[in-house]
Design a protein around this motif. Structure first.
Motif, PDB file in Angstrom:
ATOM      1  N   ASP A 345      -9.220 -37.139 -32.268  1.00  0.00           N
ATOM      2  CA  ASP A 345      -8.238 -37.350 -33.433  1.00  0.00           C
ATOM      3  C   ASP A 345      -6.820 -37.984 -32.879  1.00  0.00           C
ATOM      4  OD1 ASP A 345      -7.276 -38.284 -35.373  1.00  0.00           O
ATOM      5  OD2 ASP A 345      -7.455 -36.337 -36.347  1.00  0.00           O
ATOM      6  N   GLY A 346      -6.578 -39.295 -32.659  1.00  0.00           N
ATOM      7  CA  GLY A 346      -5.604 -39.574 -32.292  1.00  0.00           C
ATOM      8  C   GLY A 346      -5.290 -39.034 -30.746  1.00  0.00           C
ATOM      9  N   PRO A 347      -4.201 -38.326 -30.153  1.00  0.00           N
ATOM     10  CA  PRO A 347      -3.553 -37.670 -29.657  1.00  0.00           C
ATOM     11  C   PRO A 347      -4.177 -36.184 -29.151  1.00  0.00           C
ATOM     12  CG  PRO A 347      -1.947 -37.816 -30.409  1.00  0.00           C
ATOM     13  CD  PRO A 347      -2.740 -38.614 -31.574  1.00  0.00           C
ATOM     14  N   THR A 348      -4.710 -35.487 -29.907  1.00  0.00           N
ATOM     15  CA  THR A 348      -5.557 -34.416 -30.632  1.00  0.00           C
ATOM     16  C   THR A 348      -6.665 -33.960 -30.255  1.00  0.00           C
ATOM     17  OG1 THR A 348      -3.360 -33.737 -31.798  1.00  0.00           O
ATOM     18  CG2 THR A 348      -5.502 -32.489 -32.190  1.00  0.00           C
ATOM     19  N   VAL A 349      -6.943 -33.633 -28.913  1.00  0.00           N
ATOM     20  CA  VAL A 349      -8.932 -32.586 -29.017  1.00  0.00           C
ATOM     21  C   VAL A 349      -8.930 -30.983 -29.159  1.00  0.00           C
ATOM     22  CG1 VAL A 349      -9.575 -32.299 -26.732  1.00  0.00           C
ATOM     23  CG2 VAL A 349      -8.224 -34.572 -27.189  1.00  0.00           C
ATOM     24  N   THR A 350      -9.746 -31.495 -30.209  1.00  0.00           N
ATOM     25  CA  THR A 350      -9.823 -29.924 -30.582  1.00  0.00           C
ATOM     26  C   THR A 350     -11.522 -29.301 -30.214  1.00  0.00           C
ATOM     27  OG1 THR A 350      -8.741 -30.141 -32.719  1.00  0.00           O
ATOM     28  CG2 THR A 350     -10.226 -28.179 -32.775  1.00  0.00           C
ATOM     29  N   VAL A 351     -11.149 -27.658 -29.999  1.00  0.00           N
ATOM     30  CA  VAL A 351     -12.588 -27.247 -29.470  1.00  0.00           C
ATOM     31  C   VAL A 351     -12.942 -26.542 -29.868  1.00  0.00           C
ATOM     32  CG1 VAL A 351     -14.062 -26.337 -27.045  1.00  0.00           C
ATOM     33  CG2 VAL A 351     -12.248 -28.331 -27.194  1.00  0.00           C
ATOM     34  N   THR A 352     -14.182 -26.466 -30.821  1.00  0.00           N
ATOM     35  CA  THR A 352     -14.025 -25.719 -32.087  1.00  0.00           C
ATOM     36  C   THR A 352     -15.452 -24.422 -31.264  1.00  0.00           C
ATOM     37  OG1 THR A 352     -15.318 -26.928 -33.234  1.00  0.00           O
ATOM     38  CG2 THR A 352     -13.481 -26.758 -33.589  1.00  0.00           C
ATOM     39  N   ASP A 353     -15.970 -23.776 -32.357  1.00  0.00           N
ATOM     40  CA  ASP A 353     -17.779 -22.709 -31.713  1.00  0.00           C
ATOM     41  C   ASP A 353     -17.906 -22.282 -32.872  1.00  0.00           C
ATOM     42  OD1 ASP A 353     -16.261 -20.034 -32.079  1.00  0.00           O
ATOM     43  OD2 ASP A 353     -15.461 -20.401 -30.399  1.00  0.00           O
ATOM     44  N   ALA A 354     -18.969 -21.875 -33.212  1.00  0.00           N
ATOM     45  CA  ALA A 354     -19.040 -20.797 -34.671  1.00  0.00           C
ATOM     46  C   ALA A 354     -19.476 -19.695 -34.150  1.00  0.00           C
ATOM     47  CB  ALA A 354     -20.899 -21.191 -35.020  1.00  0.00           C
ATOM     48  N   GLY A 355     -18.562 -18.850 -33.082  1.00  0.00           N
ATOM     49  CA  GLY A 355     -18.893 -17.406 -32.594  1.00  0.00           C
ATOM     50  C   GLY A 355     -18.159 -16.571 -33.623  1.00  0.00           C
ATOM     51  N   PRO A 356     -17.242 -15.409 -33.072  1.00  0.00           N
ATOM     52  CA  PRO A 356     -16.893 -14.641 -33.647  1.00  0.00           C
ATOM     53  C   PRO A 356     -15.433 -15.195 -33.981  1.00  0.00           C
ATOM     54  CG  PRO A 356     -17.749 -13.691 -31.944  1.00  0.00           C
ATOM     55  CD  PRO A 356     -18.252 -15.152 -31.958  1.00  0.00           C
ATOM     56  N   GLY A 357     -14.818 -15.952 -33.199  1.00  0.00           N
ATOM     57  CA  GLY A 357     -13.063 -16.287 -32.871  1.00  0.00           C
ATOM     58  C   GLY A 357     -12.425 -15.381 -31.836  1.00  0.00           C
ATOM     59  N   TYR A 358     -11.210 -15.914 -31.891  1.00  0.00           N
ATOM     60  CA  TYR A 358     -10.838 -15.362 -30.921  1.00  0.00           C
ATOM     61  C   TYR A 358     -10.247 -13.566 -31.241  1.00  0.00           C
ATOM     62  CZ  TYR A 358      -9.765 -19.680 -28.594  1.00  0.00           C
ATOM     63  OH  TYR A 358     -10.995 -21.050 -28.205  1.00  0.00           O
ATOM     64  N   PRO A 359      -9.883 -12.864 -29.982  1.00  0.00           N
ATOM     65  CA  PRO A 359      -9.022 -11.316 -30.900  1.00  0.00           C
ATOM     66  C   PRO A 359      -8.035 -11.880 -30.837  1.00  0.00           C
ATOM     67  CG  PRO A 359      -9.824 -11.479 -28.053  1.00  0.00           C
ATOM     68  CD  PRO A 359     -10.280 -12.753 -28.695  1.00  0.00           C
ATOM     69  N   GLU A 360      -7.405 -10.747 -31.362  1.00  0.00           N
ATOM     70  CA  GLU A 360      -5.964 -11.168 -32.026  1.00  0.00           C
ATOM     71  C   GLU A 360      -4.785 -11.194 -30.764  1.00  0.00           C
ATOM     72  OE1 GLU A 360      -4.994 -11.774 -34.964  1.00  0.00           O
ATOM     73  OE2 GLU A 360      -7.174 -11.349 -35.798  1.00  0.00           O
ATOM     74  N   TYR A 361      -5.180 -10.249 -30.293  1.00  0.00           N
ATOM     75  CA  TYR A 361      -3.896 -10.246 -29.176  1.00  0.00           C
ATOM     76  C   TYR A 361      -3.336 -11.524 -28.895  1.00  0.00           C
ATOM     77  CZ  TYR A 361      -7.396 -10.771 -25.162  1.00  0.00           C
ATOM     78  OH  TYR A 361      -8.171 -11.279 -23.601  1.00  0.00           O
ATOM     79  N   LEU A 362      -5.125 -12.680 -28.162  1.00  0.00           N
ATOM     80  CA  LEU A 362      -4.947 -13.873 -27.671  1.00  0.00           C
ATOM     81  C   LEU A 362      -4.382 -15.360 -28.807  1.00  0.00           C
ATOM     82  CD1 LEU A 362      -7.701 -15.806 -25.655  1.00  0.00           C
ATOM     83  CD2 LEU A 362      -6.752 -16.521 -27.706  1.00  0.00           C
ATOM     84  N   ILE A 363      -4.305 -14.626 -29.610  1.00  0.00           N
ATOM     85  CA  ILE A 363      -3.520 -16.015 -30.890  1.00  0.00           C
ATOM     86  C   ILE A 363      -2.173 -15.177 -31.120  1.00  0.00           C
ATOM     87  CG2 ILE A 363      -3.574 -16.424 -33.299  1.00  0.00           C
ATOM     88  CD1 ILE A 363      -6.795 -16.030 -33.717  1.00  0.00           C
TER      89      ILE A 363
END
Length: 442
Positions: A345-363
């Protein structure tokens, strides 16, 4: 009622009121005003007592002469005598009780000091002394106290502001250096003057010492990582050649798989060491962003969907951007769940999945080397390399968990030098395989 009180918005002061300069200014102002008020009250009270006491002595002296004249039958001066007009009722009652006294009052519209004494037949003999000079003296004294207090407060505030500003300026410099160090500039130093011995200088020197120690440790770690990776390449090359000579079979496949994993780990360590030393140089060229995303999906060999909302031509390093997207897609398939989608979407590239998500420490703190959640495979180097390559490109890489579930990694490239393309180039590749490709207008 309590619930309504909790729902009411609390009054919040502006952010600048929490600064040290503001707090010091308020403290100095309150202390100066309190001290000036205390000294002013003491001086005012002392001078008022002295002035009123002088006027009272004059009135009593005059009353003594009037009493002597009254007793000898002499004629009393004007304004003196038995129960004169304007005599304060309290002083008149005191005289009727057989006592002498004084009181401030008025006579014909001007302030006077009255003095009264008992006379015959339940009357009072009273005299008055002009009190206008004493009132002017007290008023002039009050003005002088107010003026000197205001001048003292202003001078004290000026001196205090200069002193506090110097301290806060040094603290701001220390904070800026700390932010530069946290951003990766390990050469940043405060360099406070050696002759300064206050607490701010102690904090600055401690920060410089910490930065120097941290820099030495990180450089030693980087050298160790690079040396280990370089030393491992030679035996791994020989081991890989030896594995190719093994007869076909399950043991040979396992050996080749482990050798390939070690070679990948070694290459990742070498890449991280180059990123840590900031020796990487970008090779910019103009590319279509959707084409780069499609190429990355094909190279990954995964079932990844590609959605294009708007595809500009961007000036970037193709190899590094493909490395970032490839690591994000591989991480989504390894630690997430299908479907995995890459959206341009324009200069932005987004990678998404349907898993459990990132751990809190990584965010909160970003990816960390050799740290993975649970029993998932991997060494935590893929996302670390993606972040480092994004930094080299001048792009931003943000991680978050979607409200509907799953993880989302968003890569935002710098603004392109040329306007975004409104139509796809004529030689665009077709649908990536495996995976799906859908192009929609914005």
């Amino acid at each position: 009622m309590q619930r309504r009180a909790r729902l009411r918005p609390r009054l919040r002061l502006p952010a600048w009121t929490s600064t040290l300069t503001w707090k010091a200014t308020v403290f100095i102002t309150l202390m100066c005003c309190g001290l000036a008020a205390l000294l002013g009250c003491l001086v005012h009270g002392a001078m008022t007592r002295q002035t009123v006491g002088t006027a009272r002595e004059k009135a009593l002296t005059k009353l003594e002469r009037t009493v002597q004249a009254y007793e000898t039958g002499a004629r009393l001066p004007r304004g003196e005598g038995i129960d004169p007009a304007g005599l304060p009722p309290g002083l008149h009652a005191l005289a009727l009780d057989g006592k002498r006294g004084t009181a401030v009052g008025s006579y014909r519209g001007r302030p006077v000091m009255w003095a009264a004494a008992p006379a015959e037949d339940g009357t009072a003999l009273a005299v008055s002394v002009d009190f206008r000079g004493a009132e002017r003296t007290i008023a002039n004294l009050d003005r002088a106290i107010l003026g000197s207090s205001g001048l003292a407060i202003a001078v004290t505030l000026l001196i205090g502001a200069v002193g506090v500003t110097r301290i806060t300026r040094r603290l701001h410099v220390t904070a800026q250096v700390a932010r530069r160090i946290s951003a990766g500039d390990l050469d940043a130093r405060v360099g406070d003057k050696a002759r300064t011995k206050d607490e701010v200088a102690a904090v600055s020197r401690a920060l410089d010492t910490m930065a120097s120690t941290l820099q030495r440790k990180l450089e030693a770690e980087q050298r160790f990582t690079a040396d280990v990776a370089h030393e491992l390449r030679t035996p791994l090359t020989g081991l890989n050649a030896a594995a190719e000579l093994l007869p076909p079979g399950r043991p040979a496949e396992l050996v080749r798989d482990r050798v390939q994993a070690m070679r990948s780990l070694t290459e990742d360590l070498l890449e991280i060491s180059r990123l840590d030393t900031r020796s990487e140089r970008v090779e910019l060229d103009t590319h279509d962003l959707a084409d780069l995303a499609a190429r990355t999906i094909r190279a990954s060999g995964t079932d990844t969907a590609l959605t294009v909302l708007a595809s500009p031509r961007v000036e970037t390093d193709r190899r590094r951007l493909e490395r970032i997207l490839g690591n994000l897609v591989a991480n989504a398939h390894s630690h997430g769940a299908a479907p995995v989608t890459v959206t341009v979407d324009g200069p932005t590239v987004t990678v998404t999945d349907a898993g459990p998500g990132y751990p809190e420490y990584l965010i909160e703190a970003g990816p960390q080397r050799f740290r993975t959640e649970g029993t998932g495979k991997g060494h935590g180097l893929g996302l670390t390399i993606a972040v480092g390559q994004a930094r080299v490109l001048g792009a931003t890489l943000a991680f978050r968990n979607r409200t509907e579930g799953g993880a989302e990694a968003r890569v935002t490239l710098p603004e392109p030098a040329a306007p975004a393309a409104t139509a796809p180039p004529p030689d665009r590749d077709g649908t990536p395989t495996p995976g799906s490709y859908a192009r929609r207008g914005r």
